[in-house]
Design an enzyme around this catalytic site. Structure first.
Site, PDB file in Angstrom:
ATOM      1  N   HIS A 109       0.813  -1.224   0.000  1.00  0.00           N
ATOM      2  CA  HIS A 109       0.000   0.000   0.000  1.00  0.00           C
ATOM      3  C   HIS A 109       0.844   1.271   0.000  1.00  0.00           C
ATOM      4  CE1 HIS A 109      -3.778  -2.252   1.732  1.00  0.00           C
ATOM      5  NE2 HIS A 109      -3.542  -2.521   0.468  1.00  0.00           N
ATOM      6  N   CYS A 136       9.949  18.115  -7.269  1.00  0.00           N
ATOM      7  CA  CYS A 136      10.471  16.760  -7.499  1.00  0.00           C
ATOM      8  C   CYS A 136      11.972  16.827  -7.717  1.00  0.00           C
ATOM      9  CB  CYS A 136       9.787  16.134  -8.718  1.00  0.00           C
ATOM     10  SG  CYS A 136      10.552  14.575  -9.216  1.00  0.00           S
TER      11      CYS A 136
HETATM   12  N1  APR Z   1      -1.949  -6.907  18.172  1.00  0.00           N
HETATM   13  C1  APR Z   1      -2.582  -7.593  17.189  1.00  0.00           C
HETATM   14  N2  APR Z   1      -3.641  -7.111  16.539  1.00  0.00           N
HETATM   15  C2  APR Z   1      -4.078  -5.885  16.881  1.00  0.00           C
HETATM   16  C3  APR Z   1      -3.466  -5.108  17.880  1.00  0.00           C
HETATM   17  C4  APR Z   1      -2.349  -5.676  18.554  1.00  0.00           C
HETATM   18  N3  APR Z   1      -1.715  -5.029  19.516  1.00  0.00           N
HETATM   19  N4  APR Z   1      -4.147  -3.933  17.982  1.00  0.00           N
HETATM   20  C5  APR Z   1      -5.123  -3.969  17.086  1.00  0.00           C
HETATM   21  N5  APR Z   1      -5.113  -5.146  16.406  1.00  0.00           N
HETATM   22  C6  APR Z   1      -5.986  -5.613  15.338  1.00  0.00           C
HETATM   23  C7  APR Z   1      -7.392  -5.060  15.410  1.00  0.00           C
HETATM   24  O1  APR Z   1      -8.197  -5.875  16.253  1.00  0.00           O
HETATM   25  C8  APR Z   1      -7.826  -5.113  13.938  1.00  0.00           C
HETATM   26  O2  APR Z   1      -8.459  -6.352  13.624  1.00  0.00           O
HETATM   27  O3  APR Z   1      -5.456  -5.137  14.119  1.00  0.00           O
HETATM   28  C9  APR Z   1      -6.493  -5.015  13.168  1.00  0.00           C
HETATM   29  C10 APR Z   1      -6.309  -3.692  12.441  1.00  0.00           C
HETATM   30  O4  APR Z   1      -7.275  -3.594  11.449  1.00  0.00           O
HETATM   31  P1  APR Z   1      -7.454  -2.263  10.557  1.00  0.00           P
HETATM   32  O5  APR Z   1      -7.443  -1.071  11.453  1.00  0.00           O
HETATM   33  O6  APR Z   1      -8.626  -2.467   9.690  1.00  0.00           O
HETATM   34  O7  APR Z   1      -6.103  -2.213   9.708  1.00  0.00           O
HETATM   35  P2  APR Z   1      -5.695  -3.013   8.396  1.00  0.00           P
HETATM   36  O8  APR Z   1      -6.360  -4.338   8.364  1.00  0.00           O
HETATM   37  O9  APR Z   1      -4.216  -2.971   8.313  1.00  0.00           O
HETATM   38  O10 APR Z   1      -6.293  -2.094   7.268  1.00  0.00           O
HETATM   39  C11 APR Z   1      -6.078  -2.470   5.932  1.00  0.00           C
HETATM   40  O11 APR Z   1      -7.110  -0.467   5.152  1.00  0.00           O
HETATM   41  O12 APR Z   1      -7.466   1.840   5.083  1.00  0.00           O
HETATM   42  C12 APR Z   1      -6.785   0.782   4.574  1.00  0.00           C
HETATM   43  O13 APR Z   1      -4.847   0.975   3.308  1.00  0.00           O
HETATM   44  C13 APR Z   1      -5.291   0.935   4.638  1.00  0.00           C
HETATM   45  O14 APR Z   1      -3.592  -0.769   4.804  1.00  0.00           O
HETATM   46  C14 APR Z   1      -4.829  -0.329   5.322  1.00  0.00           C
HETATM   47  C15 APR Z   1      -5.973  -1.282   5.039  1.00  0.00           C
END
Ligand code: APR
Length: 233
Positions: A109, A136
């Site tokens: 990403h 740039c």
């Molecule tokens: N350890 C393990 N898991 C954790 C912790 C922790 N300490 N803290 C939070 N989490 C979990 C949450 O429960 C959740 O399920 O991490 C997950 C994070 O999920 P999101 O916030 O949705 O993030 P992500 O899955 O990386 O998002 C994907 O969405 O907006 C876009 O491009 C952006 O790369 C991102 C993509």
């Protein structure tokens, strides 16, 4: 039992949470006070570039305040010591995996510490603020550099390399991702299709939790070092 040689690891915002970086889908569905679609789409950037630049400039600035945690360190150790194939695919735009020492890593990403010049198409390492008037360093054009971030509606990077690694995977591991965003959320299905074992480590069951052979619930900073110890021990 099939021999375990090739590992693909997918990481998301949860792996950086214990370093102090906010995840995307918190309880209020806000991300640092913004709706994701107001700051992470090409339409948002066209509509309000000042807001979007301010948002990413602040996040880039924030990187100097945080450090890799035990989960990043454990994956870097696995990368250094695992004799077989290994690829860490991160959805994160922070640089905590590389600061921990990971080498076999790709940012599907994009990266906060990178700019993309829409005038000459160069990707350039970026420190500090970018703003709307940045020049740039490759072509000298001002005002055409945008954050090198894959926004909603854009194609993630290096999909061919990821697909190749998944096709050869014996083990697929997903860490700290909610399973909301495709194509990353579908990697587990590809891995299963080719017969890989699948493991997730997350604070709560992800949306696709039922697809995994094993789901370990807890903090990445505790679960990941323990798993790496099992793998190398
Ligand atoms: N350890 C393990 N898991 C954790 C912790 C922790 N300490 N803290 C939070 N989490 C979990 C949450 O429960 C959740 O399920 O991490 C997950 C994070 O999920 P999101 O916030 O949705 O993030 P992500 O899955 O990386 O998002 C994907 O969405 O907006 C876009 O491009 C952006 O790369 C991102 C993509």
């Amino acid at each position: 039992m099939r021999e375990l040689r090739n590992i693909v690891i997918l990481t998301g915002a949860g792996i950086s949470a214990e370093s102090g970086l906010a995840t995307f889908r918190g309880p209020e569905g806000l991300w640092e006070g913004h709706r994701v679609e107001d700051v992470a789409t090409p339409e948002a950037f066209a509509r309000d570039p000042v807001l979007v630049h301010r948002f990413y400039d602040a996040r880039r600035e924030n990187l100097s305040q945080v450090a890799p945690n035990a989960a990043h360190a454990a994956l870097a150790r696995l990368d250094a010591e695992w004799p077989g194939g290994l690829l860490i695919v991160t959805q994160n735009v922070d640089d905590l995996h590389e600061r921990a020492g990971a080498k076999r890593l790709l940012h599907m990403h994009g990266e906060l510490r990178s700019g993309w010049c829409r005038a000459c198409d160069a990707r350039v390492a970026w420190e500090g603020a970018m703003g709307g008037h940045a020049m740039c360093p490759e072509c000298g054009v001002s005002g055409a550099v945008r954050p090198d971030i894959v926004w909603f509606g854009e194609m993630p990077y290096e999909m061919e390399r990821i697909d190749r690694a998944l096709m050869e995977a014996d083990l697929f591991v997903s860490i700290g991702t909610s399973g909301n965003v495709y194509p990353a959320a579908g990697f587990v299905q590809t891995a299963k299709y080719v017969g890989a074992r699948t493991l997730e480590m997350n604070l709560e069951p992800s949306l696709g939790s039922y697809l995994f052979d094993e789901s370990r619930i807890g903090k990445a900073g505790e679960l990941v070092p323990a798993w790496v110890e099992e793998m190398l021990g």
